[in-house]
Structures are given as C-alpha cells and as structure tokens.
Design a protein around this motif. Sequence first.
Motif, PDB file in Angstrom:
ATOM      1  N   ARG A  64       1.121  -7.790  -4.800  1.00 34.34           N
ATOM      2  CA  ARG A  64      -0.422  -6.830  -5.216  1.00 34.34           C
ATOM      3  C   ARG A  64      -0.159  -5.038  -4.744  1.00 34.34           C
ATOM      4  NH1 ARG A  64      -6.579  -8.048  -4.557  1.00 34.34           N
ATOM      5  NH2 ARG A  64      -7.596  -5.882  -5.442  1.00 34.34           N
ATOM      6  N   TYR A  65       0.100  -4.189  -5.301  1.00 31.81           N
ATOM      7  CA  TYR A  65       0.988  -3.143  -5.646  1.00 31.81           C
ATOM      8  C   TYR A  65      -0.502  -2.044  -5.831  1.00 31.81           C
ATOM      9  CZ  TYR A  65       3.254   1.352  -5.650  1.00 31.81           C
ATOM     10  OH  TYR A  65       4.070   2.537  -5.653  1.00 31.81           O
ATOM     11  N   GLU A  66      -0.866  -1.059  -4.799  1.00 30.55           N
ATOM     12  CA  GLU A  66      -1.680  -0.660  -4.381  1.00 30.55           C
ATOM     13  C   GLU A  66      -1.481   1.169  -4.399  1.00 30.55           C
ATOM     14  OE1 GLU A  66      -5.071  -1.332  -5.385  1.00 30.55           O
ATOM     15  OE2 GLU A  66      -4.707  -3.506  -5.786  1.00 30.55           O
ATOM     16  N   GLN A 110       6.521   0.333  -8.051  1.00 31.21           N
ATOM     17  CA  GLN A 110       5.885  -0.476  -8.766  1.00 31.21           C
ATOM     18  C   GLN A 110       6.529  -1.279  -8.722  1.00 31.21           C
ATOM     19  OE1 GLN A 110       2.154   0.081 -11.292  1.00 31.21           O
ATOM     20  NE2 GLN A 110       1.337  -2.475 -11.045  1.00 31.21           N
ATOM     21  N   ALA A 125      -8.460  -0.049   4.148  1.00 34.15           N
ATOM     22  CA  ALA A 125      -7.674  -0.222   2.887  1.00 34.15           C
ATOM     23  C   ALA A 125      -6.741  -1.030   3.914  1.00 34.15           C
ATOM     24  CB  ALA A 125      -6.325   0.989   2.063  1.00 34.15           C
ATOM     25  N   LEU A 158       1.242  -1.515   0.236  1.00 36.12           N
ATOM     26  CA  LEU A 158       0.005   0.031   0.099  1.00 36.12           C
ATOM     27  C   LEU A 158       1.120   1.701  -0.104  1.00 36.12           C
ATOM     28  CD1 LEU A 158      -2.644  -1.577   2.694  1.00 36.12           C
ATOM     29  CD2 LEU A 158      -2.621  -0.767  -0.044  1.00 36.12           C
ATOM     30  N   THR A 179      -3.262   4.109  -2.392  1.00 31.38           N
ATOM     31  CA  THR A 179      -4.566   3.846  -1.239  1.00 31.38           C
ATOM     32  C   THR A 179      -4.556   5.872  -1.715  1.00 31.38           C
ATOM     33  OG1 THR A 179      -3.122   2.426  -0.364  1.00 31.38           O
ATOM     34  CG2 THR A 179      -5.163   3.776   0.547  1.00 31.38           C
TER      35      THR A 179
END
Length: 274
Positions: free
Chosen positions: A234-236, A222, A252, A200, A238
């Motif tokens: 898994r790259y998010e 990323q 989140a 995150l 936020t």
Amino acid sequence: RVGGPAVWLARHRTIPGFVGQGHRVDVGGRSIYLDCRGAGSPTIVLEAGMGDGVAGWAPVHDGMAAFTRTCAYDRPGRGSSDPRGRHTVADAADDLRGLLRIAGETPPFIVVGHSLGEVYTRVFAARHATDVAGLVLVDGFSVDLQDDWIHPLLGPLRTEYEQQAQSLRDLVASVEDLDWPASEAQLRAADVSGFRIVVLRAPRAEPRLDEPTNVKIAAAWQEAYESLAPGRVRYEVTWGAGHIIQADRPDAVIWAARELVGAARAAQSAQAGH
C-alpha cells in the motif's frame, strides 16, 4: 535524505519532547539501549534514520504503544548503545534480533523503518522472515530503487543525482560505521516479497524538470516499491510532510502501523480458528 530528525527540529526551532523509558541490554560483551512500551501482539519495532535512535521516534512511540507493544532502540554506536566497529547492515539486523530475544520480546514483529532505517528494515525482514508480520517504510533511503527506477528518467540531471547518491552513501558509511558496498549488496538481495508493506512517501518534485517528467517519476517510485512485494504494497503520498514524516505527520505513521497490526491480528485469529 538519510535521516536526522534534528534537521527538522532545527528548522522549526523545536526542542524534542522525549523522556527515555528504556535500559541497556547486554548482548554478549556489548550493551544496546532498548525502550519498549505498551502491551499486545504483534510488537512494533522502530528503526531510525541515519545517526538517530530512540529519541527520533518520540512523536509516535507512545501513540503506537497505546494499541500494542512498541520497541525503539539505539543501533550500536548510536545514542546509549556501545559501538561494534566496522560492520554491515546484516550484522546490525542480527544484533537487533539477538537484542529482542535476550530482552524477552517475542515475535511477530511489525518493523517500521524511517529513511536509512528502511535499509535495516528490509534486510532484517529478509533474514528473520518467520518473525516478521509486516513492514512500514517511511520516506526510505531506497538507493537501489532510485538507481534502477528513477535515475534513468532524469535526463540531463542524472549525473548530478548519481553523484549526490554516492555522497549520501559515503556519509552513511562514515556516520554508521558501515561497510556500505557489502550492505548495499545485502539490501539488493533482501527478499521481502512475502510481507504486507505500507510505504509512506513525502511529496516532492524536481523544479528543473517539466510536469510530465515529474509525474512519470512519481509513478515510477510507486511502481518501484510495488515491485518489492507485488500485490501486497500500500503506497501513500503523505501530504503535508517533509522527509521526517513522523514529526510532520505522526498520525500517518501511527495509522500505517495500526493497519499492519490489525492485519496481523486478523491473520492470527483466522489461524487460531482453524
């Protein structure tokens, strides 16, 4: 950038809603404060940012404990834990594993690290790989990735950013009583390629750089994180959060932990089925 929910709280003039439910655990002449809540496996272990501890996880601790066992603690020399003198991140990781063992907290663990806590999380996972089922990295203090992937893209700002990063290293060493050069070497050597990882990151851009460069930097972040565990990250980004994501977007952080808990349970069920 190395931690400090107190900064967020000061900015919002907010008093943290926190009531400790833990106790001090003797780990061999020293005591470490541990606060575990909830039930279920895997157990979530929370690693705070610089100078912080159990209280920094107040916005998410009970939310995670609603679906599985969740433990936060004060690192040695922080909060209610005794100091241990100059040490490395690996020493702290081994302290944590010993603490969990003595307290009767059993693996597998999902380790969630915020800011500087990412460094502790990655080293812990590498050193105790058989006990770890996944990692959540929350706006981490990723100095190794920044050096290798981001600084080369900064053009005329590179020297400034490198100096700022060194200042943060010095601050971390002072506040956490760390041998930072040895700790950073441990971070670089930490192999987390076998783990499921959720990253995150708070959205940010450098206003002194043009948009194409900022887009390139965002992509590099990323790619840098995906290099830690190719095909398993898994790259998010936020949105709506600053550096203290667990305060700005607790949903989140809880979601990320729940995702890895679900994956670990599915893997355990599949293994039991065989």
